[in-house]
Design a protein around this motif. Structure first.
Motif, mmCIF file in Angstrom:
data_model
loop_
_atom_site.group_PDB
_atom_site.id
_atom_site.type_symbol
_atom_site.label_atom_id
_atom_site.label_comp_id
_atom_site.label_asym_id
_atom_site.label_seq_id
_atom_site.Cartn_x
_atom_site.Cartn_y
_atom_site.Cartn_z
ATOM 1 N N PHE A 70 0.805 -1.227 0.000
ATOM 2 C CA PHE A 70 0.000 0.000 0.000
ATOM 3 C C PHE A 70 0.837 1.275 0.000
ATOM 4 O O PHE A 70 0.796 2.046 -0.959
ATOM 5 N N VAL A 71 1.606 1.499 1.064
ATOM 6 C CA VAL A 71 2.301 2.772 1.216
ATOM 7 C C VAL A 71 3.335 3.010 0.111
ATOM 8 O O VAL A 71 3.334 4.061 -0.543
ATOM 9 N N ILE A 72 4.220 2.058 -0.107
ATOM 10 C CA ILE A 72 5.277 2.231 -1.106
ATOM 11 C C ILE A 72 4.727 2.355 -2.523
ATOM 12 O O ILE A 72 5.148 3.245 -3.273
ATOM 13 N N PRO A 73 3.764 1.496 -2.939
ATOM 14 C CA PRO A 73 3.187 1.686 -4.273
ATOM 15 C C PRO A 73 2.542 3.056 -4.466
ATOM 16 O O PRO A 73 2.677 3.667 -5.530
ATOM 17 N N VAL A 74 1.846 3.549 -3.436
ATOM 18 C CA VAL A 74 1.241 4.875 -3.536
ATOM 19 C C VAL A 74 2.320 5.939 -3.725
ATOM 20 O O VAL A 74 2.161 6.875 -4.523
ATOM 21 N N GLN A 75 3.427 5.815 -3.016
ATOM 22 C CA GLN A 75 4.526 6.772 -3.152
ATOM 23 C C GLN A 75 5.054 6.805 -4.579
ATOM 24 O O GLN A 75 5.185 7.877 -5.182
ATOM 25 N N PHE A 76 5.363 5.636 -5.124
ATOM 26 C CA PHE A 76 5.905 5.582 -6.479
ATOM 27 C C PHE A 76 4.914 6.113 -7.504
ATOM 28 O O PHE A 76 5.267 6.941 -8.351
ATOM 29 N N ILE A 77 3.678 5.651 -7.433
ATOM 30 C CA ILE A 77 2.679 6.065 -8.421
ATOM 31 C C ILE A 77 2.410 7.562 -8.333
ATOM 32 O O ILE A 77 2.222 8.226 -9.359
ATOM 33 N N PHE A 78 2.416 8.107 -7.112
ATOM 34 C CA PHE A 78 2.222 9.557 -6.997
ATOM 35 C C PHE A 78 3.344 10.309 -7.696
ATOM 36 O O PHE A 78 3.086 11.273 -8.434
ATOM 37 N N PHE A 79 4.587 9.901 -7.476
ATOM 38 C CA PHE A 79 5.700 10.604 -8.108
ATOM 39 C C PHE A 79 5.719 10.400 -9.618
ATOM 40 O O PHE A 79 6.110 11.308 -10.350
ATOM 41 N N TYR A 80 5.289 9.236 -10.091
ATOM 42 C CA TYR A 80 5.162 9.044 -11.536
ATOM 43 C C TYR A 80 4.160 10.054 -12.104
ATOM 44 O O TYR A 80 4.381 10.633 -13.169
ATOM 45 N N TRP A 81 3.070 10.241 -11.375
ATOM 46 C CA TRP A 81 2.055 11.201 -11.797
ATOM 47 C C TRP A 81 2.614 12.628 -11.781
ATOM 48 O O TRP A 81 2.417 13.389 -12.737
ATOM 49 N N LEU A 82 3.310 12.998 -10.703
ATOM 50 C CA LEU A 82 3.831 14.354 -10.569
ATOM 51 C C LEU A 82 4.841 14.670 -11.667
ATOM 52 O O LEU A 82 4.818 15.760 -12.256
ATOM 53 N N TYR A 83 5.720 13.711 -11.948
ATOM 54 C CA TYR A 83 6.738 13.926 -12.976
ATOM 55 C C TYR A 83 6.158 13.798 -14.382
ATOM 56 O O TYR A 83 6.220 14.743 -15.183
ATOM 57 N N ALA A 84 5.645 12.614 -14.698
ATOM 58 C CA ALA A 84 5.233 12.319 -16.076
ATOM 59 C C ALA A 84 3.994 13.105 -16.501
ATOM 60 O O ALA A 84 3.995 13.765 -17.547
ATOM 61 N N ALA A 85 2.928 13.035 -15.703
ATOM 62 C CA ALA A 85 1.664 13.651 -16.098
ATOM 63 C C ALA A 85 1.669 15.166 -15.944
ATOM 64 O O ALA A 85 1.084 15.870 -16.776
ATOM 65 N N LYS A 86 2.333 15.674 -14.897
ATOM 66 C CA LYS A 86 2.263 17.107 -14.625
ATOM 67 C C LYS A 86 3.493 17.877 -15.082
ATOM 68 O O LYS A 86 3.380 18.872 -15.782
ATOM 69 N N SER A 87 4.686 17.446 -14.689
ATOM 70 C CA SER A 87 5.885 18.187 -15.082
ATOM 71 C C SER A 87 6.165 18.059 -16.582
ATOM 72 O O SER A 87 6.562 19.023 -17.235
ATOM 73 N N PHE A 88 5.946 16.846 -17.136
ATOM 74 C CA PHE A 88 6.230 16.607 -18.554
ATOM 75 C C PHE A 88 4.982 16.635 -19.434
ATOM 76 O O PHE A 88 5.090 16.552 -20.651
ATOM 77 N N ASN A 89 3.792 16.724 -18.797
ATOM 78 C CA ASN A 89 2.521 16.721 -19.534
ATOM 79 C C ASN A 89 2.370 15.503 -20.437
ATOM 80 O O ASN A 89 1.922 15.596 -21.583
ATOM 81 N N LYS A 90 2.742 14.334 -19.924
ATOM 82 C CA LYS A 90 2.647 13.094 -20.692
ATOM 83 C C LYS A 90 1.855 12.066 -19.878
ATOM 84 O O LYS A 90 2.432 11.236 -19.183
ATOM 85 N N GLU A 91 0.547 12.150 -19.987
ATOM 86 C CA GLU A 91 -0.308 11.261 -19.198
ATOM 87 C C GLU A 91 -0.148 9.801 -19.603
ATOM 88 O O GLU A 91 -0.203 8.908 -18.760
ATOM 89 N N VAL A 134 13.640 11.400 -12.845
ATOM 90 C CA VAL A 134 14.471 12.406 -12.167
ATOM 91 C C VAL A 134 15.495 12.991 -13.137
ATOM 92 O O VAL A 134 15.691 14.212 -13.190
ATOM 93 N N ILE A 135 16.135 12.132 -13.914
ATOM 94 C CA ILE A 135 17.119 12.594 -14.900
ATOM 95 C C ILE A 135 16.442 13.479 -15.948
ATOM 96 O O ILE A 135 16.988 14.525 -16.344
ATOM 97 N N MET A 136 15.267 13.077 -16.392
ATOM 98 C CA MET A 136 14.510 13.884 -17.354
ATOM 99 C C MET A 136 14.168 15.245 -16.776
ATOM 100 O O MET A 136 14.216 16.262 -17.477
ATOM 101 N N GLU A 137 13.839 15.274 -15.493
ATOM 102 C CA GLU A 137 13.499 16.541 -14.839
ATOM 103 C C GLU A 137 14.723 17.447 -14.734
ATOM 104 O O GLU A 137 14.628 18.660 -14.967
#
Length: 215
Positions: A70-91, A134-137
């Motif tokens: 639960f906790v760790i998967p939520v952490q990873f998926i949230f950061f994937y969303w923050l980076y990919a979907a929001k910072s890079f605009n690639k849903e 992270v490298i992409m960011e």
């Protein structure tokens, strides 16, 4: 744990709490932006850590399963969303990476022991995916026209914190079974894990204070 690690462990917990409080303080100014979800995420993490820290005194539950499923998967998926979907605009990238991470639970369930403190396969893949983001960011920030104002970029502080904590501790959790046999090395790396955890949540707090709220 050593005396230093006990202090660092407690300090990490309270810096998580500090980050959650600061996130709530700034919530009103960002409630119409996607950054509000980062605020809610930090509150969620502190609640989860509070459950992990105190719940065992009141109820019987599987703490290892709680974190790994639960906790760790939520952490990873949230950061994937923050980076990919929001910072890079690639849903589509976000959904693809999240699916890849979640699929990794299948071989983990079939091959590895469930009583392990950390599911190394899932954590390793999750961190490797996060490392690419992270490298992409970093590349995006370096090539930004606003690079001179990096100190006002919320993602700068978040990216730095993620680098130190998640990427920096990747070898520790990946090879935990082997490192555990060498107590000196284990204590050094575990101390690093705790220290960078403190730094990461302080950086998350700073991202609200110094980072631009208009994103």
């Amino acid at each position: 744990m050593t005396d230093f690690q006990k202090i660092a462990f407690d300090l990490m917990y309270w810096t998580e709490g500090l980050a959650a409080v600061i996130a709530l303080i700034f919530y009103r100014s960002i409630k119409n932006q996607y950054w509000k979800y980062f605020s809610l995420y930090l509150v969620f993490i502190f609640i989860c850590e509070s459950i992990g820290t105190w719940a065992g005194h009141f109820i019987t539950y599987n703490k290892i399963a709680f974190y790994n499923y639960f906790v760790i998967p939520v952490q990873f998926i949230f950061f994937y969303w923050l980076y990919a979907a929001k910072s890079f605009n690639k849903e589509k990238l976000f959904f693809g990476l999240s699916a890849l991470y979640l699929i990794s639970f299948i071989p983990s369930e079939l091959v590895f022991f469930r009583e392990k403190i950390m599911f190394s396969l899932n954590y390793t893949l999750g961190c490797l995916i996060l490392m690419v983001l992270v490298i992409m960011e970093y590349y995006k920030q370096i090539n930004s026209a606003d690079i001179l104002n990096f100190n006002k970029n919320k993602m700068f502080y978040i990216n730095l914190g993620v680098t130190l904590f998640y990427i920096g501790t990747l070898p520790f959790w990946t090879f935990l079974d082997f490192i555990g046999e060498y107590r000196k090395l284990y204590n050094i790396y575990f101390s690093y894990f705790l220290i960078t955890g403190v730094i990461m949540y302080l950086l998350f707090s700073i991202s609200f204070i110094w980072g631009k709220q208009s994103s």
